[in-house]
Scaffold this motif. Structure first.
Motif, PDB file in Angstrom:
ATOM      1  N   ASN A  87       0.880  -1.160  -0.035  1.00 40.91           N
ATOM      2  CA  ASN A  87      -0.320  -0.075  -0.004  1.00 40.91           C
ATOM      3  C   ASN A  87       0.976   1.262   0.080  1.00 40.91           C
ATOM      4  O   ASN A  87       2.111   1.159   0.076  1.00 40.91           O
ATOM      5  N   PRO A  88       0.146   2.382  -0.136  1.00 47.05           N
ATOM      6  CA  PRO A  88       1.325   3.572  -0.082  1.00 47.05           C
ATOM      7  C   PRO A  88       1.959   4.029   1.082  1.00 47.05           C
ATOM      8  O   PRO A  88       2.973   4.904   1.123  1.00 47.05           O
ATOM      9  N   ASP A  89       1.589   3.204   2.295  1.00 50.91           N
ATOM     10  CA  ASP A  89       2.481   3.592   3.401  1.00 50.91           C
ATOM     11  C   ASP A  89       3.202   2.294   3.645  1.00 50.91           C
ATOM     12  O   ASP A  89       3.985   2.162   4.620  1.00 50.91           O
ATOM     13  N   ASN A  90       3.484   1.674   2.541  1.00 53.41           N
ATOM     14  CA  ASN A  90       4.416   0.439   2.550  1.00 53.41           C
ATOM     15  C   ASN A  90       3.957  -0.691   3.425  1.00 53.41           C
ATOM     16  O   ASN A  90       4.786  -2.086   3.210  1.00 53.41           O
ATOM     17  N   SER A  91       2.834  -0.621   4.006  1.00 51.44           N
ATOM     18  CA  SER A  91       2.390  -1.967   4.554  1.00 51.44           C
ATOM     19  C   SER A  91       2.019  -2.976   3.436  1.00 51.44           C
ATOM     20  O   SER A  91       1.454  -2.647   2.398  1.00 51.44           O
ATOM     21  N   PRO A  92       1.921  -4.364   3.666  1.00 50.05           N
ATOM     22  CA  PRO A  92       1.592  -5.231   2.594  1.00 50.05           C
ATOM     23  C   PRO A  92       0.045  -5.293   2.221  1.00 50.05           C
ATOM     24  O   PRO A  92      -0.555  -4.872   3.129  1.00 50.05           O
ATOM     25  N   VAL A  93       0.011  -5.184   0.969  1.00 48.53           N
ATOM     26  CA  VAL A  93      -1.609  -5.654   0.618  1.00 48.53           C
ATOM     27  C   VAL A  93      -1.976  -6.891   1.329  1.00 48.53           C
ATOM     28  O   VAL A  93      -1.112  -7.923   0.831  1.00 48.53           O
ATOM     29  N   THR A  94      -2.926  -6.567   1.899  1.00 47.71           N
ATOM     30  CA  THR A  94      -3.456  -8.192   2.407  1.00 47.71           C
ATOM     31  C   THR A  94      -4.844  -8.264   2.170  1.00 47.71           C
ATOM     32  O   THR A  94      -5.595  -7.411   2.154  1.00 47.71           O
ATOM     33  N   VAL A  95      -5.483  -9.580   2.016  1.00 46.24           N
ATOM     34  CA  VAL A  95      -6.489 -10.016   2.122  1.00 46.24           C
ATOM     35  C   VAL A  95      -6.851 -10.687   3.243  1.00 46.24           C
ATOM     36  O   VAL A  95      -6.360 -11.826   3.461  1.00 46.24           O
ATOM     37  N   ASP A  96      -7.913 -10.262   4.195  1.00 44.31           N
ATOM     38  CA  ASP A  96      -7.915 -11.172   5.265  1.00 44.31           C
ATOM     39  C   ASP A  96      -9.098 -12.333   4.872  1.00 44.31           C
ATOM     40  O   ASP A  96     -10.060 -12.061   4.205  1.00 44.31           O
ATOM     41  N   LEU A  97      -8.834 -13.417   5.576  1.00 51.76           N
ATOM     42  CA  LEU A  97      -9.535 -14.487   5.514  1.00 51.76           C
ATOM     43  C   LEU A  97     -10.560 -14.683   6.538  1.00 51.76           C
ATOM     44  O   LEU A  97      -9.831 -14.536   7.743  1.00 51.76           O
ATOM     45  N   ASP A  98     -11.723 -15.312   6.088  1.00 55.78           N
ATOM     46  CA  ASP A  98     -12.615 -15.498   7.173  1.00 55.78           C
ATOM     47  C   ASP A  98     -12.466 -16.912   7.618  1.00 55.78           C
ATOM     48  O   ASP A  98     -12.521 -17.873   6.848  1.00 55.78           O
ATOM     49  N   GLU A  99     -12.529 -17.183   8.977  1.00 55.56           N
ATOM     50  CA  GLU A  99     -12.417 -18.783   9.564  1.00 55.56           C
ATOM     51  C   GLU A  99     -13.777 -19.240   9.426  1.00 55.56           C
ATOM     52  O   GLU A  99     -14.881 -18.709   9.513  1.00 55.56           O
ATOM     53  N   VAL A 100     -13.872 -20.335   8.474  1.00 52.29           N
ATOM     54  CA  VAL A 100     -15.012 -21.236   8.273  1.00 52.29           C
ATOM     55  C   VAL A 100     -15.072 -22.491   9.169  1.00 52.29           C
ATOM     56  O   VAL A 100     -16.160 -23.173   9.309  1.00 52.29           O
ATOM     57  N   PHE A 101     -13.948 -23.073   9.545  1.00 53.16           N
ATOM     58  CA  PHE A 101     -13.828 -24.207  10.417  1.00 53.16           C
ATOM     59  C   PHE A 101     -12.632 -24.159  11.127  1.00 53.16           C
ATOM     60  O   PHE A 101     -11.581 -23.571  10.847  1.00 53.16           O
ATOM     61  N   HIS A 102     -12.690 -24.729  12.284  1.00 49.98           N
ATOM     62  CA  HIS A 102     -11.518 -24.985  13.195  1.00 49.98           C
ATOM     63  C   HIS A 102     -11.836 -26.344  13.966  1.00 49.98           C
ATOM     64  O   HIS A 102     -12.894 -26.237  14.581  1.00 49.98           O
ATOM     65  N   LEU A 103     -10.970 -27.029  13.811  1.00 46.03           N
ATOM     66  CA  LEU A 103     -11.066 -28.506  14.708  1.00 46.03           C
ATOM     67  C   LEU A 103     -10.208 -28.386  15.974  1.00 46.03           C
ATOM     68  O   LEU A 103      -9.086 -28.316  15.855  1.00 46.03           O
TER      69      LEU A 103
END
Length: 104
Positions: A87-103
């Motif tokens: 991004n313009p502030d040098n932070s990584p472009v990220t895609v946040d993922l939604d948790e749909v399952f956890h064992l």
């Protein structure tokens, strides 16, 4: 504990350098991650397309997000910027993922 998962994007010619820089993670960056609550932090690389999958656990997401305001984090982002989509502030472009399952 809140589990966080994100996708980031690494430039194709930067795989080895990205891994090298993380194997030499600055002590002050490591300390900041721990101070702001990060545990079980792992990053995985898909060498076919440059996608990075990051996973970490934090007790408090809001507190963890405060790391973005620290000088060491901003310095780390600037250091990593040539290797990945940012991004313009040098932070990584990220895609946040939604948790749909956890064992558990």
């Amino acid at each position: 504990m809140k589990r966080i998962a994100q996708i980031m994007f690494l430039h194709a010619d930067s795989y080895d350098e990205y891994q090298k820089r993380h194997s030499e993670l600055w002590p002050e960056m490591k300390a900041a991650l721990k101070k702001y609550g990060a545990t079980n932090y792992s990053i995985f690389l898909n060498r076919d397309n440059g996608e990075l999958f990051a996973y970490l656990e934090v007790p408090d997401v809001d507190k963890y997000n405060e790391i973005a305001n620290t000088d060491v984090c901003k310095k780390w982002w600037a250091y990593m910027e040539p290797l990945m989509s940012t991004n313009p502030d040098n932070s990584p472009v990220t895609v946040d993922l939604d948790e749909v399952f956890h064992l558990g």
